[in-house]
Design a protein around this motif. Sequence first.
Motif, PDB file in Angstrom:
ATOM      1  N   LEU A 362       3.834   8.356  -2.572  1.00  0.00           N
ATOM      2  CA  LEU A 362       3.602   7.841  -3.924  1.00  0.00           C
ATOM      3  C   LEU A 362       3.512   6.312  -3.934  1.00  0.00           C
ATOM      4  O   LEU A 362       2.756   5.737  -4.727  1.00  0.00           O
ATOM      5  CB  LEU A 362       4.719   8.318  -4.853  1.00  0.00           C
ATOM      6  N   LEU A 363       4.272   5.662  -3.050  1.00  0.00           N
ATOM      7  CA  LEU A 363       4.191   4.205  -2.967  1.00  0.00           C
ATOM      8  C   LEU A 363       2.809   3.777  -2.472  1.00  0.00           C
ATOM      9  O   LEU A 363       2.255   2.775  -2.945  1.00  0.00           O
ATOM     10  CB  LEU A 363       5.276   3.671  -2.030  1.00  0.00           C
ATOM     11  N   ILE A 364       2.239   4.528  -1.541  1.00  0.00           N
ATOM     12  CA  ILE A 364       0.894   4.220  -1.061  1.00  0.00           C
ATOM     13  C   ILE A 364      -0.122   4.382  -2.187  1.00  0.00           C
ATOM     14  O   ILE A 364      -1.023   3.546  -2.353  1.00  0.00           O
ATOM     15  CB  ILE A 364       0.541   5.120   0.140  1.00  0.00           C
ATOM     16  N   LEU A 365       0.010   5.452  -2.989  1.00  0.00           N
ATOM     17  CA  LEU A 365      -0.893   5.621  -4.134  1.00  0.00           C
ATOM     18  C   LEU A 365      -0.746   4.471  -5.121  1.00  0.00           C
ATOM     19  O   LEU A 365      -1.743   3.978  -5.675  1.00  0.00           O
ATOM     20  CB  LEU A 365      -0.598   6.954  -4.837  1.00  0.00           C
ATOM     21  N   ASN A 366       0.488   4.028  -5.328  1.00  0.00           N
ATOM     22  CA  ASN A 366       0.708   2.885  -6.206  1.00  0.00           C
ATOM     23  C   ASN A 366       0.095   1.621  -5.601  1.00  0.00           C
ATOM     24  O   ASN A 366      -0.432   0.767  -6.333  1.00  0.00           O
ATOM     25  CB  ASN A 366       2.210   2.683  -6.441  1.00  0.00           C
ATOM     26  N   GLY A 367       0.137   1.511  -4.270  1.00  0.00           N
ATOM     27  CA  GLY A 367      -0.501   0.374  -3.606  1.00  0.00           C
ATOM     28  C   GLY A 367      -1.997   0.351  -3.839  1.00  0.00           C
ATOM     29  O   GLY A 367      -2.591  -0.712  -4.049  1.00  0.00           O
TER      30      GLY A 367
END
Length: 461
Positions: A362-367
């Motif tokens: 999810l952090l990668i998607l937010n990135g």
Amino acid sequence: MSAKSKKAAEPKIYQVGTLVYTPRALLVTLSWMLIGDFCLQIMEELPSALVPLQLRWADASDAMIGFLAGSLPAFLGMLLNPFVGVQSDRCRSKLGRRRPFLLWATPVVVSALVGLAFAAPVSAALAEAFNAKSSSAVTVGWIGACMIVFVIANTYIMQVYQFLFVDVVPMEVMGRFVGCYRAVGALGAFVFHRYMFGQAETKMTEIYLLAALLYAASFLLLVWKVKEGEYPPPPPRAASGLAHVKTYFRECFGHVFYWKVFSISLFFWSALVPLWTFMVFFGTKPGDAASGYSPTLGLSLESFGQARGWFALISVPVFFLVGPLVDRYHPLRISMIGMFLCVVTFAGLYFFAIDEKSFVFLLILNGVAQAVYKGSYLAVMPRLLPREKYGQFFTANQIFGFSGVVLAPVLCGWLISGMRDYRLIFAWCGISTLLAFVMSVSVYRQWRALGGEKSFVPPGS
């Protein structure tokens, strides 16, 4: 050969102000700007990533961490930015109007980083010399003093560096340059979090010193290699300081359009600064001072640093892709898409980040979402603000942004302390970004009413 064929064979000429570039000359200038950005990003990561850890190890509270790592820099920036913008706009020297400030501020920033590098031994020596009752309080005070010096000098660096874009980069390639700028900055962040952050517990001093050395070398080279053009004489000064202040506020805040533009920064920055201040405690173990909090993911600093590194690395291809889209479809439209995606991914982090795999995914998607927004944001301002007074209006935008940042980290820290749950950081960020998106929709509608892509002229210019 016909005249038409000769013209087609001639290299394209790029121009911005009195600067004229061949494609090769433009590439050289942009390369030096991007090299500086790479090292600048590594340096910029230090206070946001390492200072909260140093303060936590000194037993500082969440509210104190939020104040020193978030609110204090924002408050000082809010006070300094208008002065920096006007001072830089009016400066005329052999180096131009931007590079003199980069030249003098660089050694001061390096000195502050060295002070943070040796915070532990210096604080211990001061505590012993003055028979301090609490060595932790001395450490917090020393870190705070170094942060004040850092922020004052770094305010000049960050503001003037962004003004320099508009003075040396042709508008026709601005979107692609900003995409490359963001991509290179993300690479710098990746290098820091992937290879340096995980060593913070044992090599804090070395990390600070290496980053300071890279930054000093790159920016001194940038000042030497990047040339500014000639500028027309600045307008006459106001009769008095008070008259100057009145003129500043009348021009920058006299039209509702600018209030809306500036409000986007107010809400979006209110999301990002608390995110990077407190997310490390959600991802890792908060420490003894945070006992009684809801369970966190419990990652090691090395694992969390790798997650932050992937966040930065995934941004690189997105920035490269966003640049051409910005030039083609207008940065305001692309930034709105990015903000909406940020709202969705912050909600995903709040509800579904339950272990390392889901958190990293999810952090990668937010990135990706943040990259879409950040890859267009810097290209938005040259399209919406008056060019001749760009520094002035840009710093007015910073006043709004920093107003939110001054309050957001402390308020968010109090909220987390009261609720004892670091997961709330994602709810805070999602709501703040949603408000930024609403304001961007309002700006877009008024921009179209004022002429849109074909005939928009900044109000009052």
